[in-house]
Design a protein around this motif. Structure first.
Motif, mmCIF file in Angstrom:
data_model
loop_
_atom_site.group_PDB
_atom_site.id
_atom_site.type_symbol
_atom_site.label_atom_id
_atom_site.label_comp_id
_atom_site.label_asym_id
_atom_site.label_seq_id
_atom_site.Cartn_x
_atom_site.Cartn_y
_atom_site.Cartn_z
ATOM 1 N N MET A 187 43.022 52.310 17.517
ATOM 2 C CA MET A 187 43.711 52.084 18.572
ATOM 3 C C MET A 187 44.035 50.391 18.539
ATOM 4 O O MET A 187 42.958 49.643 18.461
ATOM 5 C CB MET A 187 43.064 52.238 19.809
ATOM 6 C CG MET A 187 43.940 51.657 20.921
ATOM 7 S SD MET A 187 43.037 52.365 22.480
ATOM 8 C CE MET A 187 41.799 51.103 22.612
ATOM 9 N N GLN A 188 45.012 50.013 18.728
ATOM 10 C CA GLN A 188 45.480 48.450 18.748
ATOM 11 C C GLN A 188 45.252 47.915 19.899
ATOM 12 O O GLN A 188 45.379 48.186 21.056
ATOM 13 C CB GLN A 188 46.901 48.368 18.190
ATOM 14 C CG GLN A 188 47.391 46.717 18.022
ATOM 15 C CD GLN A 188 48.915 46.495 17.980
ATOM 16 O OE1 GLN A 188 49.511 47.506 17.857
ATOM 17 N NE2 GLN A 188 49.156 45.233 17.376
ATOM 18 N N LEU A 189 44.320 46.676 19.809
ATOM 19 C CA LEU A 189 43.844 46.172 20.935
ATOM 20 C C LEU A 189 45.029 45.308 21.533
ATOM 21 O O LEU A 189 45.689 44.550 20.647
ATOM 22 C CB LEU A 189 42.648 45.150 20.674
ATOM 23 C CG LEU A 189 41.266 45.872 20.363
ATOM 24 C CD1 LEU A 189 40.175 45.060 20.132
ATOM 25 C CD2 LEU A 189 41.009 46.963 21.487
ATOM 26 N N ARG A 190 45.048 45.215 22.872
ATOM 27 C CA ARG A 190 45.907 44.209 23.551
ATOM 28 C C ARG A 190 45.491 43.041 23.543
ATOM 29 O O ARG A 190 44.183 42.709 23.645
ATOM 30 C CB ARG A 190 46.487 45.054 24.930
ATOM 31 C CG ARG A 190 47.111 46.080 24.888
ATOM 32 C CD ARG A 190 47.374 46.674 26.215
ATOM 33 N NE ARG A 190 48.324 45.840 27.002
ATOM 34 C CZ ARG A 190 48.411 45.755 28.352
ATOM 35 N NH1 ARG A 190 47.896 46.705 28.984
ATOM 36 N NH2 ARG A 190 49.386 45.007 28.857
ATOM 37 N N LEU A 191 46.154 41.826 23.973
ATOM 38 C CA LEU A 191 46.037 40.643 24.119
ATOM 39 C C LEU A 191 44.724 40.707 25.314
ATOM 40 O O LEU A 191 43.973 39.646 25.103
ATOM 41 C CB LEU A 191 46.889 39.816 24.401
ATOM 42 C CG LEU A 191 46.595 38.258 24.777
ATOM 43 C CD1 LEU A 191 46.279 37.681 23.622
ATOM 44 C CD2 LEU A 191 48.052 37.305 25.119
ATOM 45 N N PHE A 192 44.733 41.237 26.219
ATOM 46 C CA PHE A 192 43.760 41.124 27.505
ATOM 47 C C PHE A 192 42.504 41.488 26.839
ATOM 48 O O PHE A 192 41.543 40.843 27.067
ATOM 49 C CB PHE A 192 44.424 42.073 28.597
ATOM 50 C CG PHE A 192 43.176 42.388 29.537
ATOM 51 C CD1 PHE A 192 42.801 41.279 30.595
ATOM 52 C CD2 PHE A 192 42.254 43.492 29.467
ATOM 53 C CE1 PHE A 192 41.812 41.596 31.477
ATOM 54 C CE2 PHE A 192 41.313 43.733 30.484
ATOM 55 C CZ PHE A 192 41.050 42.686 31.215
ATOM 56 N N HIS A 193 42.536 42.635 25.880
ATOM 57 C CA HIS A 193 41.196 43.095 25.411
ATOM 58 C C HIS A 193 40.582 41.960 24.662
ATOM 59 O O HIS A 193 39.333 41.768 24.559
ATOM 60 C CB HIS A 193 41.041 44.319 24.837
ATOM 61 C CG HIS A 193 41.756 45.478 25.850
ATOM 62 N ND1 HIS A 193 42.980 45.904 25.829
ATOM 63 C CD2 HIS A 193 41.075 46.256 26.824
ATOM 64 C CE1 HIS A 193 43.303 46.955 26.684
ATOM 65 N NE2 HIS A 193 41.956 46.992 27.384
ATOM 66 N N LYS A 194 41.341 41.658 23.729
ATOM 67 C CA LYS A 194 41.199 40.506 23.019
ATOM 68 C C LYS A 194 40.380 39.276 23.510
ATOM 69 O O LYS A 194 39.168 38.673 23.228
ATOM 70 C CB LYS A 194 42.351 39.791 21.696
ATOM 71 C CG LYS A 194 42.575 41.124 20.974
ATOM 72 C CD LYS A 194 43.827 40.770 19.922
ATOM 73 C CE LYS A 194 44.109 41.806 19.109
ATOM 74 N NZ LYS A 194 45.216 41.475 18.329
ATOM 75 N N LEU A 195 41.135 38.751 24.658
ATOM 76 C CA LEU A 195 40.628 37.538 25.230
ATOM 77 C C LEU A 195 39.427 37.771 25.973
ATOM 78 O O LEU A 195 38.285 37.029 25.956
ATOM 79 C CB LEU A 195 41.742 37.235 26.238
ATOM 80 C CG LEU A 195 42.903 36.342 25.560
ATOM 81 C CD1 LEU A 195 43.882 36.119 26.973
ATOM 82 C CD2 LEU A 195 42.511 35.173 24.872
ATOM 83 N N PHE A 196 39.103 39.106 26.501
ATOM 84 C CA PHE A 196 37.901 39.525 27.238
ATOM 85 C C PHE A 196 37.001 39.643 26.097
ATOM 86 O O PHE A 196 35.741 38.842 26.771
ATOM 87 C CB PHE A 196 38.245 40.785 27.951
ATOM 88 C CG PHE A 196 37.145 41.438 28.746
ATOM 89 C CD1 PHE A 196 36.509 40.817 29.879
ATOM 90 C CD2 PHE A 196 36.239 42.337 27.938
ATOM 91 C CE1 PHE A 196 35.516 41.544 30.561
ATOM 92 C CE2 PHE A 196 35.143 42.797 28.837
ATOM 93 C CZ PHE A 196 34.697 42.254 29.803
ATOM 94 N N PHE A 197 37.222 40.304 25.184
ATOM 95 C CA PHE A 197 35.949 40.459 24.454
ATOM 96 C C PHE A 197 35.375 39.173 23.798
ATOM 97 O O PHE A 197 34.377 38.735 23.515
ATOM 98 C CB PHE A 197 36.342 41.342 23.348
ATOM 99 C CG PHE A 197 36.371 42.726 23.653
ATOM 100 C CD1 PHE A 197 35.218 43.363 24.437
ATOM 101 C CD2 PHE A 197 37.315 43.674 23.460
ATOM 102 C CE1 PHE A 197 35.313 44.602 24.933
ATOM 103 C CE2 PHE A 197 37.297 45.052 23.727
ATOM 104 C CZ PHE A 197 36.373 45.530 24.436
ATOM 105 N N LEU A 198 36.571 38.256 23.438
ATOM 106 C CA LEU A 198 36.151 36.925 22.873
ATOM 107 C C LEU A 198 35.356 36.247 23.926
ATOM 108 O O LEU A 198 34.321 35.557 23.515
ATOM 109 C CB LEU A 198 37.647 36.155 22.478
ATOM 110 C CG LEU A 198 37.400 34.846 21.967
ATOM 111 C CD1 LEU A 198 36.440 34.760 20.707
ATOM 112 C CD2 LEU A 198 38.561 34.190 21.598
ATOM 113 N N VAL A 199 35.810 36.084 25.113
ATOM 114 C CA VAL A 199 35.212 35.128 26.089
ATOM 115 C C VAL A 199 33.844 35.791 26.449
ATOM 116 O O VAL A 199 33.005 35.028 26.394
ATOM 117 C CB VAL A 199 36.202 34.904 27.472
ATOM 118 C CG1 VAL A 199 35.201 34.271 28.417
ATOM 119 C CG2 VAL A 199 37.386 34.330 27.022
ATOM 120 N N ALA A 200 33.747 37.172 26.562
ATOM 121 C CA ALA A 200 32.437 37.915 26.957
ATOM 122 C C ALA A 200 31.493 37.603 25.841
ATOM 123 O O ALA A 200 30.260 37.346 26.077
ATOM 124 C CB ALA A 200 32.703 39.107 27.278
#
Length: 505
Positions: free
Chosen positions: A1-14
């Motif tokens: 499943m391709q991650l959306r930008l929201f998920h990428k930003l959330f995982f990166l910051v978290a």
């Protein structure tokens, strides 16, 4: 499943916050453990030094020192009496009492061998063990070893062996340089139930709770940041998608002054530029078609007239056809020059030349037709008889010829056209100004745009294509200079060309 930008930003910051929190907790725990261990060691040294100082002070009294020197008092006697009087407490295995070493009691009181004073025996402590003062923390007394001057142990557990013996803290019990005994303190061992261990464990638990709280807060902040960032970037994605599909009126709503807002402003600027270019392209196509159609229509009409015998075939007809063909050829040549300039830069060939000589030659070539048009051409070279420059001589002559032709066409007779030359450091300034009529101020910024006409009917009547000033601006830019238009003090138009003396593509 391709991650959306929201998920990428959330995982990166978290993930970043989690790593930072765990690293902080690890560093805090390590520093706390090491620092607390250093603190306990320092406290051991401080307590041992205090004990040795207390014993040495007691030995240093005149009565005790004299009794020690005479053999009437020993170090164990002093320590036992200090324990009895409460000067020190909590020592393990106190020295056995030797009755011969103590004077008999007098008046139901005992003579204190430390102070040599008569003391009544202390009252029996009727308090329970629970109410009594606790021993020194960390089992200090259980780790203390006391030795007399002959290195015979009088207090404490059996001495350790090996590395543990080398790690003991040692202090001499001395008075005026005379050593009466030695105090040694065993290193700490693992004792999880003591006060220090409980304190350290509570600190670790507090750090763990703080880390968990920070992780939760970081997760909330990451969610908020990711949602806000994804929304702003999503708006930009929608706008750029609309622009890519031809909707050049799409714009991005920008807020703040950060990089994302700056990118939104750049997108809006790009969209506006694309809209302007698209409008110019459409206008270009329409006007170029119109410009080409006009001379072609005239040519076709005259040729049909000649073919049908309506107009006789003579030199006048041939000259008319030649004029229309030249106009068409000049128009095509200007269009080709502008197109080539946009693709790969103007085709210029730079060489060493003389600006003063160049202006003289152009003025000499245009003087007769200026005179014929009822205009006077003045040339002001100042004190410059020669001005070496590095230009494309042919293109600069074309530039000056276009400007003089415009002055000739749009200056009322009798009138004056003036050319000037001067130099400021490494910049050469060439001015061409004429007398009335002038150009309205609102038209000045657009004079150098392709196919822009101030007076369309008059321009066509005089044979202009509307590309001459655009070509002139392209030539000036190819030389690294600038060209501007302004009202002339003579009542007409003033055009100033500023070129560096050493120009190159």
């Amino acid at each position: 499943m391709q991650l959306r930008l929201f998920h990428k930003l959330f995982f990166l910051v978290a993930l970043t916050a989690m790593i930072a929190s765990l690293a902080m907790a690890g560093v805090m725990s390590l520093n706390l453990s090491r620092g607390f261990a250093d603190y306990l060691d320092a406290r051991d040294v401080e307590m041992l030094d205090g004990l040795v100082t207390t014993i040495s002070t007691s030995l240093a009294t005149e009565e005790n020192r004299e009794a020690l020197e005479n053999g009437d008092l020993t170090l164990p006697d002093v320590i036992r009496n200090m324990l009895r009087t409460g000067q020190i407490r909590g020592l393990r295995n106190p020295p056995p009492r030797r009755g011969a070493d103590l004077p008999p009691p007098r008046n139901r009181a005992e003579i204190n061998p430390v102070t040599n004073a008569t003391d009544r025996p202390p009252p029996r402590d009727r308090r329970s063990r629970r109410d009594r003062p606790p021993p020194p923390p960390d089992n200090f007394g259980r780790r203390l070893l006391l030795f007399d001057a002959d290195d015979v142990q009088i207090i404490g557990p059996p001495p350790p062996k090996g590395d543990r013996r080398d790690k003991m803290i040692e202090r001499d019990i001395a008075v005026d340089g005379v050593v009466w005994g030695t105090a040694r303190l065993l290193p700490r061992g693992p004792s999880p139930d003591n006060v220090d261990a409980r304190f350290l464990r509570s600190q670790f638990i507090g750090s763990a709770i703080l880390t968990v709280v920070l992780l939760i807060l970081a997760g909330v902040a990451a969610f908020w940041f990711a949602r806000a960032g994804a929304k702003r970037l999503g708006d930009m994605q929608k706008a750029t998608d609309a622009i890519a599909h031809g909707d050049l009126d799409a714009r991005v709503t920008t807020k703040g002054s950060d990089e994302i807002a700056a990118m939104g402003e750049n997108i809006n600027t790009m969209a506006a530029s694309l809209a302007k270019l698209d409008s110019a392209r459409r206008r270009w196509l329409a006007e170029i078609g119109h410009e080409l159609r006009t001379p072609l229509t005239v040519l076709v009409g005259e040729l049909d007239a000649l073919k049908d015998g309506v107009r006789p075939v003579n030199m006048a007809a041939v000259q008319s056809l030649s004029d229309e063909a030249k106009l068409l050829s000049r128009l095509v040549e200007d269009l080709h020059f502008l197109a080539i300039s946009d693709l790969s830069g103007p085709p210029c060939q730079f060489d060493h030349t003389d600006a003063a000589v160049l202006i003289k030659n152009v003025a000499a070539r245009f003087a007769p037709q200026m005179k014929k048009a009822g205009l006077q051409l003045d040339v002001d070279l100042g004190a410059y008889k020669s001005m070496p420059v590095y230009w494309d001589n042919t293109r600069i002559e074309q530039l000056l010829g276009t400007l003089l032709t415009n002055s000739e066409r749009y200056t009322d007779a009798p009138g004056t056209v003036r050319m000037g030359l001067k130099r400021e450091d490494e910049i050469v300034s060439i001015t061409i100004e004429d007398s009335a009529p002038g150009v309205p101020a609102e038209h000045l910024p657009h004079l150098f745009e392709p196919l822009y006409r101030l007076d369309e009917a008059r321009n066509r009547a005089t044979g202009g294509s509307g590309l001459g000033l655009a070509v002139s601006k392209t030539i000036v830019r190819a030389h690294g200079g600038t060209i501007t238009a302004a009202p002339s003090p003579m009542g007409g138009l003033l055009v100033e060309v500023r070129l560096p003396t050493e120009s190159s593509v």
